[in-house]
Design an enzyme around this catalytic site. Structure first.
Site, PDB file in Angstrom:
ATOM      1  N   ASP A  56       0.859  -1.182   0.000  1.00 47.93           N
ATOM      2  CA  ASP A  56       0.000   0.000   0.000  1.00 47.93           C
ATOM      3  C   ASP A  56       0.893   1.229   0.000  1.00 47.93           C
ATOM      4  O   ASP A  56       1.825   1.339   0.812  1.00 47.93           O
ATOM      5  CB  ASP A  56      -0.889  -0.019   1.255  1.00 47.93           C
ATOM      6  CG  ASP A  56      -1.984   1.024   1.211  1.00 47.93           C
ATOM      7  OD1 ASP A  56      -1.702   2.174   0.807  1.00 47.93           O
ATOM      8  OD2 ASP A  56      -3.127   0.710   1.601  1.00 47.93           O
ATOM      9  N   SER A 127       1.759  14.787 -13.865  1.00 45.68           N
ATOM     10  CA  SER A 127       0.538  15.133 -14.590  1.00 45.68           C
ATOM     11  C   SER A 127       0.545  16.563 -15.107  1.00 45.68           C
ATOM     12  O   SER A 127       1.076  17.473 -14.451  1.00 45.68           O
ATOM     13  CB  SER A 127      -0.672  14.936 -13.671  1.00 45.68           C
ATOM     14  OG  SER A 127      -1.854  15.463 -14.234  1.00 45.68           O
ATOM     15  N   GLU A 129      -1.875  18.349 -14.945  1.00 46.12           N
ATOM     16  CA  GLU A 129      -2.690  19.108 -13.986  1.00 46.12           C
ATOM     17  C   GLU A 129      -1.812  19.953 -13.066  1.00 46.12           C
ATOM     18  O   GLU A 129      -2.308  20.862 -12.399  1.00 46.12           O
ATOM     19  CB  GLU A 129      -3.562  18.162 -13.153  1.00 46.12           C
ATOM     20  CG  GLU A 129      -4.705  17.533 -13.919  1.00 46.12           C
ATOM     21  CD  GLU A 129      -5.807  18.532 -14.283  1.00 46.12           C
ATOM     22  OE1 GLU A 129      -5.998  19.501 -13.523  1.00 46.12           O
ATOM     23  OE2 GLU A 129      -6.470  18.337 -15.322  1.00 46.12           O
ATOM     24  N   TYR A 151      -5.756  17.485  -6.519  1.00 48.95           N
ATOM     25  CA  TYR A 151      -5.041  16.480  -7.309  1.00 48.95           C
ATOM     26  C   TYR A 151      -3.766  17.069  -7.899  1.00 48.95           C
ATOM     27  O   TYR A 151      -2.677  16.497  -7.793  1.00 48.95           O
ATOM     28  CB  TYR A 151      -5.951  15.956  -8.420  1.00 48.95           C
ATOM     29  CG  TYR A 151      -5.262  15.045  -9.411  1.00 48.95           C
ATOM     30  CD1 TYR A 151      -5.231  13.669  -9.198  1.00 48.95           C
ATOM     31  CD2 TYR A 151      -4.660  15.550 -10.564  1.00 48.95           C
ATOM     32  CE1 TYR A 151      -4.601  12.828 -10.109  1.00 48.95           C
ATOM     33  CE2 TYR A 151      -4.033  14.718 -11.474  1.00 48.95           C
ATOM     34  CZ  TYR A 151      -3.999  13.362 -11.246  1.00 48.95           C
ATOM     35  OH  TYR A 151      -3.369  12.532 -12.133  1.00 48.95           O
TER      36      TYR A 151
END
Length: 324
Positions: A56, A127, A129, A151
């Protein structure tokens, strides 16, 4: 570096699927990180050659164990909370996975490498973004980031911490600044797949309308299957670095609708599409279009699938999937 060992986080996602297929075709032994006890279950039944390793991104000890289990030559970090619009509602979790998670995987690699720095090559999925409130058009590797969503903020942190570990520890760590990339494997809550699926269902009489937000948004859309090749090429370089991966073209949602409805023989889509302010982002990104000249010159990479081919591929997939 072929016929090696790779560890892929997010192996069950869109990019993970295409990357795992690419690596398996290259002769790699591929391990996919799977959360919790579900490591015995396949994240994607279409990837039978994938070895599953529990771990994880929010749990550093599990990542260290995954490194020793997979013993990878290359690590590709594709896992993330990937829905930009939802990141306002899940800001803390988005930060834990997309920002802190990058620190954790880099630390796991550093601890695993010990004195053999650079033995493991690392790819971080950054990204477009990050550019958000764009400071120049087109955007390149040196463009100042100005993220406009939780994000984007988290991805900006992950990008810069990758650079920091490369410069601080000498790790072979590279980032691909990925502009929008789509495929038939995109989840239906992403606008491109929402459109392709709705168009297919409307043409089949299974749906009456398509509800969207801002139709004038423009993006640089490419095919995910092309972009994973660039990821692999980055880790084949002697020196790590960061690369914009993009088509260099922009298209609006209106153009996307034109192309998608044209596939099913509908020229006037206005009676099927309704705008709703609820689908508008609190702060949307500006005109994001990438300058991938560095990737072209250094990696020898360029996109193969055109915008029209991509949207046609997605609509035809959804037609086949939704036919009775």
């Amino acid at each position: 570096m072929t016929n090696g060992r790779a560890l892929v986080t997010g192996a069950g996602g869109q990019d993970g699927h295409y990357l795992v297929r690419w690596l398996l075709a290259k002769g790699y032994e591929v391990h996919g990180l799977v959360r919790g006890v579900g490591a015995t279950a396949s994240p994607d039944e279409a990837l039978p050659g994938l070895h599953r390793v529990p771990g994880d991104l929010t749990d550093l000890p599990s990542l260290v164990r995954a490194m020793y289990a997979a013993r990878p030559d290359e690590v590709y970090n594709l896992a993330s909370m990937s829905h930009v619009s939802n990141s306002w509602a899940t800001a803390q979790l988005t930060t834990d996975v997309n920002a802190k998670g990058v620190v954790n995987i880099l630390e796991a690699i550093r601890l695993y490498e010990g004195d053999h720095v650079g033995r493991v090559r690392f790819f971080q999925a950054s990204s477009s973004e990050m550019f958000g409130k764009v400071q120049e058009v087109p955007q390149r590797e040196s463009t100042l980031p100005w993220p406009r969503s939780p994000y984007g903020v988290a991805k900006t942190f992950g990008h810069h911490v990758t650079v920091n570990y490369r410069e601080s520890y000498g790790m072979h760590a590279s980032s691909g600044i990925l502009f929008n990339h789509e495929s038939p494997r995109r989840p239906v809550d992403f606008v491109t797949r929402k459109i392709s699926r709705a168009v297919a269902r409307i043409s089949l009489g299974l749906q009456d309308e398509l509800v969207l937000g801002n139709l004038d948004v423009e993006r640089d859309w490419g095919f995910a299957g092309d972009y994973v090749e660039a990821m692999w090429l980055m880790l084949q370089q002697d020196e790590p670095d960061d690369y914009v991966i993009a088509t260099g073209e922009t298209h609006s949602l209106r153009e996307l609708l034109d192309t998608a409805f044209r596939v099913v023989g509908i020229d006037d889509w206005s009676r099927y599409v309704r705008q709703d302010p609820a689908f508008m982002r609190p702060a949307d990104a500006g005109l994001t279009v990438g300058d991938a000249s560095k990737a072209r010159e250094v990696l020898g990479w360029k996109p193969r699938v055109t915008f029209e081919e991509l949207i046609t591929m997605m609509v035809e997939h959804d037609l086949a999937e939704n036919r009775p």
